[in-house]
Design a protein around this motif. Sequence first.
Motif, PDB file in Angstrom:
ATOM      1  N   ARG A 178      15.838  -2.821   4.818  1.00  0.00           N
ATOM      2  CA  ARG A 178      16.818  -2.007   4.275  1.00  0.00           C
ATOM      3  C   ARG A 178      16.840  -1.422   2.819  1.00  0.00           C
ATOM      4  O   ARG A 178      17.642  -0.088   2.851  1.00  0.00           O
ATOM      5  N   PHE A 179      16.437  -1.866   2.597  1.00  0.00           N
ATOM      6  CA  PHE A 179      16.653  -1.471   0.693  1.00  0.00           C
ATOM      7  C   PHE A 179      14.943  -2.189   0.240  1.00  0.00           C
ATOM      8  O   PHE A 179      14.496  -3.330   0.618  1.00  0.00           O
ATOM      9  N   VAL A 180      13.980  -1.382  -0.985  1.00  0.00           N
ATOM     10  CA  VAL A 180      13.429  -2.087  -1.534  1.00  0.00           C
ATOM     11  C   VAL A 180      13.589  -2.150  -2.571  1.00  0.00           C
ATOM     12  O   VAL A 180      13.612  -0.902  -3.745  1.00  0.00           O
ATOM     13  N   SER A 181      12.744  -3.042  -3.404  1.00  0.00           N
ATOM     14  CA  SER A 181      12.972  -3.236  -5.253  1.00  0.00           C
ATOM     15  C   SER A 181      11.157  -3.569  -5.311  1.00  0.00           C
ATOM     16  O   SER A 181      11.022  -4.672  -5.794  1.00  0.00           O
ATOM     17  N   PHE A 182      10.998  -2.907  -5.978  1.00  0.00           N
ATOM     18  CA  PHE A 182       9.583  -2.962  -6.952  1.00  0.00           C
ATOM     19  C   PHE A 182       9.857  -3.754  -8.305  1.00  0.00           C
ATOM     20  O   PHE A 182      10.354  -2.667  -9.011  1.00  0.00           O
ATOM     21  N   CYS A 183       9.228  -4.891  -8.678  1.00  0.00           N
ATOM     22  CA  CYS A 183       9.254  -5.563  -9.762  1.00  0.00           C
ATOM     23  C   CYS A 183       8.084  -5.393 -10.064  1.00  0.00           C
ATOM     24  O   CYS A 183       7.709  -6.969 -10.331  1.00  0.00           O
ATOM     25  N   SER A 184       6.785  -4.537  -9.655  1.00  0.00           N
ATOM     26  CA  SER A 184       5.902  -5.389  -9.843  1.00  0.00           C
ATOM     27  C   SER A 184       5.271  -4.399 -11.623  1.00  0.00           C
ATOM     28  O   SER A 184       4.046  -5.239 -12.068  1.00  0.00           O
ATOM     29  N   GLY A 185       5.931  -4.290 -12.900  1.00  0.00           N
ATOM     30  CA  GLY A 185       5.802  -3.842 -13.971  1.00  0.00           C
ATOM     31  C   GLY A 185       5.070  -2.287 -14.279  1.00  0.00           C
ATOM     32  O   GLY A 185       5.353  -2.058 -13.073  1.00  0.00           O
ATOM     33  N   TYR A 186       4.855  -2.503 -14.544  1.00  0.00           N
ATOM     34  CA  TYR A 186       4.166  -1.042 -14.620  1.00  0.00           C
ATOM     35  C   TYR A 186       2.642  -1.074 -15.878  1.00  0.00           C
ATOM     36  O   TYR A 186       2.485  -0.125 -15.883  1.00  0.00           O
ATOM     37  N   TYR A 187       2.144  -2.230 -15.784  1.00  0.00           N
ATOM     38  CA  TYR A 187       0.781  -2.500 -16.115  1.00  0.00           C
ATOM     39  C   TYR A 187       0.015  -1.371 -14.624  1.00  0.00           C
ATOM     40  O   TYR A 187      -0.335  -2.655 -14.226  1.00  0.00           O
ATOM     41  N   VAL A 222       0.772  -1.219   0.137  1.00  0.00           N
ATOM     42  CA  VAL A 222       0.063  -0.282   0.009  1.00  0.00           C
ATOM     43  C   VAL A 222       0.801   1.190   0.189  1.00  0.00           C
ATOM     44  O   VAL A 222       0.543   2.201  -0.656  1.00  0.00           O
ATOM     45  N   SER A 223       1.566   1.093   0.516  1.00  0.00           N
ATOM     46  CA  SER A 223       2.741   2.805   0.679  1.00  0.00           C
ATOM     47  C   SER A 223       4.290   2.153   1.570  1.00  0.00           C
ATOM     48  O   SER A 223       4.301   0.745   2.060  1.00  0.00           O
ATOM     49  N   ALA A 224       5.227   3.197   0.599  1.00  0.00           N
ATOM     50  CA  ALA A 224       6.278   2.678   1.784  1.00  0.00           C
ATOM     51  C   ALA A 224       6.733   4.532   2.545  1.00  0.00           C
ATOM     52  O   ALA A 224       6.948   5.189   1.434  1.00  0.00           O
ATOM     53  N   ASP A 225       7.586   4.293   3.225  1.00  0.00           N
ATOM     54  CA  ASP A 225       8.198   5.295   3.672  1.00  0.00           C
ATOM     55  C   ASP A 225       9.581   5.572   4.437  1.00  0.00           C
ATOM     56  O   ASP A 225      10.229   4.426   5.120  1.00  0.00           O
ATOM     57  N   TRP A 226      10.145   5.865   3.736  1.00  0.00           N
ATOM     58  CA  TRP A 226      11.786   5.766   4.246  1.00  0.00           C
ATOM     59  C   TRP A 226      12.253   6.540   5.716  1.00  0.00           C
ATOM     60  O   TRP A 226      11.611   7.899   5.129  1.00  0.00           O
ATOM     61  N   SER A 227      13.087   6.053   6.093  1.00  0.00           N
ATOM     62  CA  SER A 227      13.220   7.349   7.615  1.00  0.00           C
ATOM     63  C   SER A 227      14.754   7.426   7.128  1.00  0.00           C
ATOM     64  O   SER A 227      15.216   6.296   6.989  1.00  0.00           O
ATOM     65  N   SER A 228      14.814   8.918   7.385  1.00  0.00           N
ATOM     66  CA  SER A 228      16.802   9.083   7.583  1.00  0.00           C
ATOM     67  C   SER A 228      17.245   8.327   9.162  1.00  0.00           C
ATOM     68  O   SER A 228      18.642   8.295   8.635  1.00  0.00           O
ATOM     69  N   GLU A 229      16.574   8.684   9.496  1.00  0.00           N
ATOM     70  CA  GLU A 229      16.629   8.465  11.307  1.00  0.00           C
ATOM     71  C   GLU A 229      17.897   6.854  11.243  1.00  0.00           C
ATOM     72  O   GLU A 229      18.421   6.359  11.844  1.00  0.00           O
ATOM     73  N   LYS A 230      16.318   5.886  10.755  1.00  0.00           N
ATOM     74  CA  LYS A 230      17.212   4.823  11.033  1.00  0.00           C
ATOM     75  C   LYS A 230      17.089   4.228   9.551  1.00  0.00           C
ATOM     76  O   LYS A 230      17.851   3.103   9.805  1.00  0.00           O
ATOM     77  N   ALA A 231      17.651   4.483   8.487  1.00  0.00           N
ATOM     78  CA  ALA A 231      18.196   4.157   7.394  1.00  0.00           C
ATOM     79  C   ALA A 231      17.098   2.738   6.834  1.00  0.00           C
ATOM     80  O   ALA A 231      18.273   2.234   6.177  1.00  0.00           O
ATOM     81  N   ARG A 232      16.060   3.131   7.322  1.00  0.00           N
ATOM     82  CA  ARG A 232      15.132   2.367   7.350  1.00  0.00           C
ATOM     83  C   ARG A 232      13.663   2.586   5.960  1.00  0.00           C
ATOM     84  O   ARG A 232      13.154   3.423   6.106  1.00  0.00           O
TER      85      ARG A 232
END
Length: 499
Positions: A135-144, A106-116
């Motif tokens: 630590r790292f997020v990789s979206f491989c959900s295509g573009y449709y 649904v959502s992803a939020d980066w925290s600079s304080e946590k580096a997460r």
Amino acid sequence: MADRTVDVLIVGAGLSGIGAAYRLQERRSDLSYEIVEARAAIGGTWDLFRYPGVRSDSDIFTLSFPFRPWRGKDAIVDGDSIRTYLVDTAREFGIDRHIRFSTRVVSADWSSEKARWTVRVVTGDDQHEETYEARFVSFCSGYYDYAAPYDPGFAGIEDFAGRLVHPQFWPEDLDYAGKKVVVIGSGATAVTIVPAVAEQAGHVTMLQRTPTYVVAQPRQDAIGNAVRSVLPAKAGHLAVRTKNTALQWAFYQACRRLPGTMAGLFHKGAASATGSQAVADAHFSPPYKPWDQRLCISPGGDLFEAIRTGRASVVTDRIDRFVDNGILLESGDVLEADVVITATGLSLQLLGGATISVDGAPVDLRDTVAYRACMLSGVPNFAFCVGYINLSWTMRSDMTARLVARIIDRVTQVPTGTVTPTLDGAPASRPLMDMQSGYLRRSADLLPRATRQYPWAMAQNVVVDSWQTNRADLDKGLVWTTAPTSTVTATASATRTSA
């Protein structure tokens, strides 16, 4: 507190996601990762689309992974075969044990304080909410947009007494045997559906507003099969993949550099295959250059054969409105239909509809620039994947997977490592995917931008892209830090105080 914690979270279990997982565990088997998949099965696009004849326009040797040989005889294969190949690949390399199905981001939020990243998902039969920390997020959900295809807004649909179907949501109970079927569209989906449905339908009419370049291609690769018969499986696969990549690249370059010559060849091919110069003139002579829009493949010339034998026909006209017994055209003619299939295109949606933010500030994709077509300017520890639109998807997605694995390898060398694409100089003004196809034009303003120069370009040229991507200088365009911003600031303040 997060419900689950992983080093890397991969979104999507289709071609891109399975490839990304393989390249990650190949390079850093010590990192924990999980794949979240919104659907209940592996496959992505190849699990979604179930219309008759569904297949890839690309040969399987370039569409499949370079690390797992394709062992079948056909070069152009159906969707079921591609889906089975993906399931088998995930099982063979243990990737399937890392997949969590029916889980949508649904959502992803980066925290600079946590580096997460804190990633919110809905999961399970009850679609309850959970959170991941990664630590790292990789979206491989295509573009449709898997939930909502493009709707042209045809007038009078409510007046149509027959069955109306969109290929993205093909009903299992659809019976078109012996019936009059109209397929609206002239893209890859329509070109696939028409000959497949024509095998049982009374007659199929492909109704197009604008002609498309359609090229017949053999279902089998005779040279490739000969090569594979004398080489070990992996060597043979890579040899054929290399051959086909070179041929596809040369073919595309010929279309762009010699458009008149190639258009003439396509036109002659259509006239010969349909047995009618008039049909080729009226319905297979686009008003644009080859590859200004996507070119369509007809395996074994099946579309042309259906037209030549009278099981199918083509009408080039515009729709005025739907009527009780079919479609009223602007010319005044009525196309009678029992079933209308609206192969009118897809809607684009990067990141599967999820929203992203950095320290609570929403990220608008339109305001970002794509670093090597796989990261977003100003967004740390984040990647996405798009394949080629003029060649096989996997030729680009595997290139991206290997690059992202390199980046993850480096950024995770320290517990608080971050990497952020940072653009210096003039803002980008080019679309990320620069082609005139309708679905790309409609969504160009919703996607990240690009420039003409690497590392902020995507050339749609496998030779240039592979040279630039495989040899990427990771210190150009990327800013690396080894501690969260808050920690760095606090340390600097303490140092000044002590001084």
